[in-house]
Scaffold this motif. Structure first.
Motif, PDB file in Angstrom:
ATOM      1  N   PRO A 106       1.946   4.964  11.735  1.00 61.18           N
ATOM      2  CA  PRO A 106       0.886   4.003  11.398  1.00 61.18           C
ATOM      3  C   PRO A 106       1.411   2.948  10.424  1.00 61.18           C
ATOM      4  CG  PRO A 106       0.238   6.294  10.932  1.00 61.18           C
ATOM      5  CD  PRO A 106       1.714   6.268  11.119  1.00 61.18           C
ATOM      6  N   LEU A 107       1.050   1.683  10.663  1.00 61.78           N
ATOM      7  CA  LEU A 107       1.582   0.579   9.865  1.00 61.78           C
ATOM      8  C   LEU A 107       0.482  -0.347   9.356  1.00 61.78           C
ATOM      9  CD1 LEU A 107       4.583  -0.468  12.154  1.00 61.78           C
ATOM     10  CD2 LEU A 107       4.745   0.739   9.963  1.00 61.78           C
ATOM     11  N   HIS A 108       0.691  -0.872   8.147  1.00 66.70           N
ATOM     12  CA  HIS A 108      -0.071  -2.012   7.659  1.00 66.70           C
ATOM     13  C   HIS A 108       0.637  -3.281   8.121  1.00 66.70           C
ATOM     14  CE1 HIS A 108      -1.549   0.605   4.106  1.00 66.70           C
ATOM     15  NE2 HIS A 108      -2.520   0.488   4.984  1.00 66.70           N
ATOM     16  N   THR A 109      -0.086  -4.198   8.716  1.00 63.04           N
ATOM     17  CA  THR A 109       0.480  -5.481   9.130  1.00 63.04           C
ATOM     18  C   THR A 109      -0.422  -6.609   8.640  1.00 63.04           C
ATOM     19  OG1 THR A 109      -0.699  -5.569  11.241  1.00 63.04           O
ATOM     20  CG2 THR A 109       1.394  -4.366  11.215  1.00 63.04           C
ATOM     21  N   LEU A 153       4.752  -2.724   7.218  1.00 61.31           N
ATOM     22  CA  LEU A 153       5.654  -3.102   8.301  1.00 61.31           C
ATOM     23  C   LEU A 153       7.019  -3.554   7.784  1.00 61.31           C
ATOM     24  CD1 LEU A 153       6.327  -3.716  11.256  1.00 61.31           C
ATOM     25  CD2 LEU A 153       5.217  -5.946  10.960  1.00 61.31           C
ATOM     26  N   GLY A 154       7.045  -4.427   6.798  1.00 57.65           N
ATOM     27  CA  GLY A 154       8.313  -4.984   6.335  1.00 57.65           C
ATOM     28  C   GLY A 154       9.268  -3.913   5.844  1.00 57.65           C
ATOM     29  N   ALA A 155       8.766  -3.008   5.011  1.00 56.90           N
ATOM     30  CA  ALA A 155       9.609  -1.935   4.484  1.00 56.90           C
ATOM     31  C   ALA A 155      10.046  -1.001   5.599  1.00 56.90           C
ATOM     32  CB  ALA A 155       8.856  -1.160   3.410  1.00 56.90           C
ATOM     33  N   TRP A 156       9.138  -0.705   6.533  1.00 61.37           N
ATOM     34  CA  TRP A 156       9.475   0.204   7.626  1.00 61.37           C
ATOM     35  C   TRP A 156      10.547  -0.387   8.524  1.00 61.37           C
ATOM     36  CZ3 TRP A 156       8.789  -0.517  12.931  1.00 61.37           C
ATOM     37  CH2 TRP A 156       9.095   0.605  13.710  1.00 61.37           C
ATOM     38  N   ALA A 210      10.797  -8.680  13.284  1.00 61.93           N
ATOM     39  CA  ALA A 210      11.136  -7.539  14.135  1.00 61.93           C
ATOM     40  C   ALA A 210      12.326  -7.863  15.027  1.00 61.93           C
ATOM     41  CB  ALA A 210       9.927  -7.133  14.968  1.00 61.93           C
ATOM     42  N   ARG A 211      12.332  -9.063  15.594  1.00 62.63           N
ATOM     43  CA  ARG A 211      13.466  -9.464  16.433  1.00 62.63           C
ATOM     44  C   ARG A 211      14.754  -9.501  15.619  1.00 62.63           C
ATOM     45  NH1 ARG A 211      11.557 -13.736  20.984  1.00 62.63           N
ATOM     46  NH2 ARG A 211       9.346 -13.216  21.088  1.00 62.63           N
TER      47      ARG A 211
END
Length: 240
Positions: A106-109, A153-156, A210-211
């Motif tokens: 699960p992610l915060h975006t 999201l960024g840290a993950w 992400a890319r």
């Protein structure tokens, strides 16, 4: 035969008290001493067992015969998703577990409506893990997908490289390849990680990040799908 998740070491002939969640489930189904049940602990295969005693809050069983039953997909598929709001996340976890997902992140975006931190995040994670367990009990899966701690999201993204050799972000941006085409060019047993956005999708900056982190942009077609539908559609293609 009724199936119950029993995440403890199991061996033929052992007599044990079921963990609390499994015991409650056996009691709700009104089993009685002598009834046959199936146990699985997530390590592969399943065990036939017999109910020995029904207490007020405990259930004792005897573990009988091991069955080397595997119903897991050839390809390990992991799903990281911007959490959809309300009951949609529960539904997504349940259906992904039924399909055979290997893990859920699960992610915060940027567009996430659901925001979880601290104790509330842990409670939700525990709840989603129980949803995944119940789905496996129902569908016959003997390996329960792990629900990872809620992350930003960024840290993950910085730590996602070792999850799977093929990493894909579901994207509507120009230059995205059809997922079916990507999968045709990949060995059937190659593990894959999908990154999917919440309602409203990933932001352009998140898509680009992400890319840059090595995710291949893929598309599921011309239609715009709901967040939970898109994630499951990708799983179905990868697990087929």
């Amino acid at each position: 035969m009724p199936r119950f998740h029993c995440p403890v070491p199991l061996s033929a002939g052992a007599e044990l008290d079921l963990p609390a969640a499994a015991a409650r489930h056996v009691q709700v189904l009104r089993h009685q001493p002598g009834d046959a049940i199936t146990l699985f602990n997530g390590e592969g295969g399943q065990w036939q067992a017999t109910v020995l005693r029904m207490g007020r809050s405990d259930v004792a069983v005897r573990v009988d015969q091991f069955e080397a039953v595997e119903r897991e997909p050839v390809r390990a598929v992991h799903l990281a998703m911007g959490m959809p709001a309300n009951e949609r996340m529960d539904w997504l976890v349940e259906k992904a577990a039924e399909l055979g997902v290997a893990s859920l992140q699960p992610l915060h975006t940027a567009h996430s409506v659901l925001r979880l931190n601290g104790e509330r995040a842990q409670k939700k994670r525990d709840h989603w893990q129980s949803v995944a367990v119940a789905a496996c009990e129902q569908c016959g899966g003997n390996r329960v997908p792990a629900v990872q701690p809620v992350a930003d999201l960024g840290a993950w993204l910085r730590d996602s490289g070792g999850v799977a050799p093929l990493r894909c972000v579901l994207s509507l941006a120009e230059g995205s390849r059809p997922l079916a085409e990507v999968l045709r060019d990949t060995a059937a047993d190659t593990a894959v990680l999908f990154l999917s956005g919440p309602e409203g999708g990933l932001s352009p900056q998140e898509d680009a990040t992400a890319r840059a982190a090595g995710f291949l942009p893929v598309t599921l077609g011309a239609r715009v799908l709901r967040a939970e539908t898109a994630a499951l559609a990708a799983l179905v293609q990868a697990l087929s």
